[in-house]
Each structure stands twice: as C-alpha cells, then as structure tokens.
Design a protein around this motif. Structure first.
Motif, PDB file in Angstrom:
ATOM      1  N   GLU A 117       0.955  -9.807   1.838  1.00 23.44           N
ATOM      2  CA  GLU A 117       2.060  -8.881   1.598  1.00 23.44           C
ATOM      3  C   GLU A 117       1.807  -8.050   0.343  1.00 23.44           C
ATOM      4  N   HIS A 118       1.256  -8.700  -0.672  1.00 20.01           N
ATOM      5  CA  HIS A 118       0.951  -7.991  -1.915  1.00 20.01           C
ATOM      6  C   HIS A 118      -0.121  -6.931  -1.674  1.00 20.01           C
ATOM      7  N   GLU A 119      -1.152  -7.266  -0.876  1.00 24.08           N
ATOM      8  CA  GLU A 119      -2.216  -6.308  -0.578  1.00 24.08           C
ATOM      9  C   GLU A 119      -1.678  -5.117   0.198  1.00 24.08           C
ATOM     10  N   GLN A 120      -0.776  -5.378   1.151  1.00 26.49           N
ATOM     11  CA  GLN A 120      -0.187  -4.302   1.944  1.00 26.49           C
ATOM     12  C   GLN A 120       0.649  -3.376   1.068  1.00 26.49           C
ATOM     13  N   THR A 121       1.400  -3.987   0.121  1.00 29.60           N
ATOM     14  CA  THR A 121       2.230  -3.197  -0.778  1.00 29.60           C
ATOM     15  C   THR A 121       1.374  -2.299  -1.658  1.00 29.60           C
ATOM     16  N   ARG A 122       0.263  -2.848  -2.174  1.00 29.97           N
ATOM     17  CA  ARG A 122      -0.655  -2.056  -3.004  1.00 29.97           C
ATOM     18  C   ARG A 122      -1.278  -0.915  -2.196  1.00 29.97           C
ATOM     19  N   GLY A 123      -1.558  -1.202  -0.915  1.00 31.09           N
ATOM     20  CA  GLY A 123      -2.180  -0.180  -0.067  1.00 31.09           C
ATOM     21  C   GLY A 123      -1.271   0.989   0.203  1.00 31.09           C
ATOM     22  N   ARG A 124       0.057   0.785   0.085  1.00 30.45           N
ATOM     23  CA  ARG A 124       1.009   1.866   0.315  1.00 30.45           C
ATOM     24  C   ARG A 124       1.324   2.625  -0.981  1.00 30.45           C
ATOM     25  N   GLY A 125       0.697   2.177  -2.070  1.00 35.01           N
ATOM     26  CA  GLY A 125       0.865   2.905  -3.302  1.00 35.01           C
ATOM     27  C   GLY A 125       2.096   2.535  -4.094  1.00 35.01           C
TER      28      GLY A 125
END
Length: 349
Positions: A340-348
């Motif tokens: 979830e953290h990686e996905q959040t970072r990927g969305r900026g």
C-alpha cells in the motif's frame, strides 16, 4: 467398541471441534433437531439451554469401532441412537457427526443436557457404566469385536487392567467427565507417533498439536506435555515409551537440540524461541518474541524480503504449526502495508 467422554461442555467450542475441518466430516445426523446446519444447531441448543441454570449444557462423547469392524452408516447411526437412549437422552437435542480421519470407524455425539420441554439438565451420574453397558450389548448383537470395559463386562469377560493406574489428578478429571491428557494424546496424536520416521518428524507433527516430548525428570524415560499438564510417554501407549521410540529413531534429541545444530540465522532463532513459548503456553515470552519478530520483519522494507524470510521458518517448523500461522498472518499484514505504501508513493502522494 470404545466410548470416550470429551471435556468440552460449550456448545460453540464443541461444534467448532466437530466441524471446523470439513474434510474429516464423513456425515452428520440430527436428533430432535430439524437441521444439521451449524448455525441452526447452535441457535436451537442455546435457546433450550437457557431453560436451565446449568453452565455446562453439552455432553459430548465419541464411539470408536475396532479396525476389524466395518459398520455401515445406518449401523453407526443406530448405535449412536441406542447409546443416547440407554443414557436417558433420547428426548434431548443431539448432533451426531462421523469423522473419517482414522483407519477405524468412529463418530461423535453432541447432546444437549437440558430437556427441551422440562427445562431440566440431565444428570450424568453413572454415565460411563451406562455407556459401556450399551456398547457391550451392541457388540454382541451386531457381531462386532467385544472390548470389555472397566465399568461394565458381560458374562465371559474379564475386567481389563488399567495400563497404568490413574493418578489422583486424572481420577478427578474422569469423575468430572474430562479426559486425562494421555487419553487426549492417544486420541488425537496416535497416528503421528506411529507414522513418524524420525525424531524431527515426530517433534514437528506433535508441535502442530501443541505437544512437546521431554526427557524424564531423572534423565530416564520420557514425558509429553501440552504446556500445562505432563504425562509419561508409556502411559499414552507402551509402543511410545522412550525406550521403544529410541529403538526406532536412535538416541533422543529434543527439537531445540536439533535446531541448535542446524546453525540458524538470528531471525530463525527468534522464531524458534517464539514457537516454543507459544507451544508451551508461556504467554509473556511468546508476546515478547512476537513483538520482536514484528519489528524485524517490518525493518526488511520490501514485500519480497518479508515473504522470503517467512519461508525460511519452514526449515524449523511446518505450515500447520499454530505459531507459524500466527507469524505468517503477521507477515502478510506487513506485506500488505508495504504494498500500500509503494502504491501511494507511485501516485505521487
């Protein structure tokens, strides 16, 4: 035939034991209940149980046939129904569940002690004698192997010897209708003792059931514990005495000794310490080690590393071990958080 009376008197706990593993349920039948559906049975039994002030509404027992007998479903059901009648429970709610997890035929009977009309709890006085008398009659009537009991023998039978006499604590358990530890181990782990090919395999199989083998207190013989009670290995069965097990597997080595020789990594040692504390019922130590494992797994920072580390625990445990399941669940939560953290970072964000 052998009858054993279970220790659980809770409706929910007994149903959980009888039905949680669907693969081992061969068939179910109800007495004085309109359905065998789990939720229906639990609701109906609870409603009837409220008619009485008893806090122990369930009477649970099992019936096992000799391996040489092969009763049909109809014959097994008729036997269960007859035992209920001989106990005086023919008008009570009951669920009959046959299991298929042993080579011999066996079933369990879960009866509501509270009468559905009178609201009075059935008195279990002399229940062992009534059960054994019922089984002896069923054996002779159906041509099944006759197994003389301690409480009732037919003409021509000789009262059997207790393999080893009950100690005071076990005798008290029997009077309360509870099964002593050695009987529970015999019922639930005999197959593990017989099928294991090494000390390591036996240790891991028993660990899945929360059991631990240890040397006797004086360095001779052996005992097995669930973390709360102890019983001698030979009391479980003479084939499982320390001497006979050492004839099969060589000199006894504990699970911890074998793990120490492997040369475990730091986190594997932490897991081994947690697993042992969990198995031995040491709640404070298991909580401390679980917290430590959580911190270490979380510090790995990538889902791949966490997953890989969890797999290394299987070198000293098994997928069915409750401690491994607990840590695996914790690891999956950490993996989800990382993803979830990686996905959040990927969305900026």
């Amino acid at each position: 035939m052998i009858a054993k009376v279970g220790s659980s008197t809770s409706i929910a706990n007994t149903l959980r034991y009888l039905e949680n593993e669907e693969d081992r349920v061969a068939w179910k039948e109800a007495q004085n209940l309109a359905s065998t559906d789990r939720e229906f049975v639990q609701t109906q039994m609870r409603q009837v149980a409220k008619l009485s002030r008893t806090d122990q509404p369930i009477y649970h027992y099992s019936i096992s046939w000799d391996e040489s007998d092969n009763p049909s479903r109809e014959e097994m059901l008729a036997a269960a129904t007859q035992t209920l009648e001989d106990l005086g429970l023919q008008e009570h709610q009951a669920l009959i569940v046959a299991h298929n997890d042993h080579d011999y035929k066996h079933l369990h009977v879960m009866a509501n002690r509270v009468h559905p009309v009178k609201g009075v709890a059935w008195n279990r006085r002399m229940d062992y004698k009534k059960l054994e008398k019922s089984l002896r009659a069923l054996e002779r009537a159906n041509g099944w192997k006759e197994v003389p009991g301690h409480h009732c023998q037919l003409e021509g039978h000789q009262k059997p010897d207790y393999g080893q006499s009950l100690n005071r604590f076990e005798a008290t358990q029997v009077k309360r209708g509870e099964m002593p530890l050695y009987m529970l181990i015999r019922e639930h782990a005999e197959q593990d003792f017989r099928e294991a090919q090494s000390w390591e395999e036996l240790h891991l199989r028993l660990a899945e059931k929360g059991l631990t083998i240890q040397r006797g207190s004086r360095g001779a013989g052996g005992k097995v514990t669930d973390g709360y009670e102890y019983t001698n290995l030979s009391k479980v069965h003479r084939d499982f005495s320390m001497g006979r097990l050492e004839q099969r597997f060589g000199t006894f080595r504990s699970l911890e000794e074998m793990q120490h020789q492997v040369g475990l990594s730091g986190i594997q040692r932490d897991f081994a310490q947690f697993e042992r504390a969990y198995r031995m019922g040491n709640s404070q130590e298991s909580a401390r080690m679980k917290k430590r494992l959580h911190k270490t797994l979380k510090a790995l920072s990538t889902a791949r590393k966490v997953h890989k580390t969890l797999k290394t625990f299987l070198a000293i445990s098994s997928p069915s071990n409750p401690a491994f399941k607990a840590v695996s669940m914790m690891g999956k939560t950490i993996i989800n958080q990382i993803n979830e953290h990686e996905q959040t970072r990927g969305r900026g964000y």
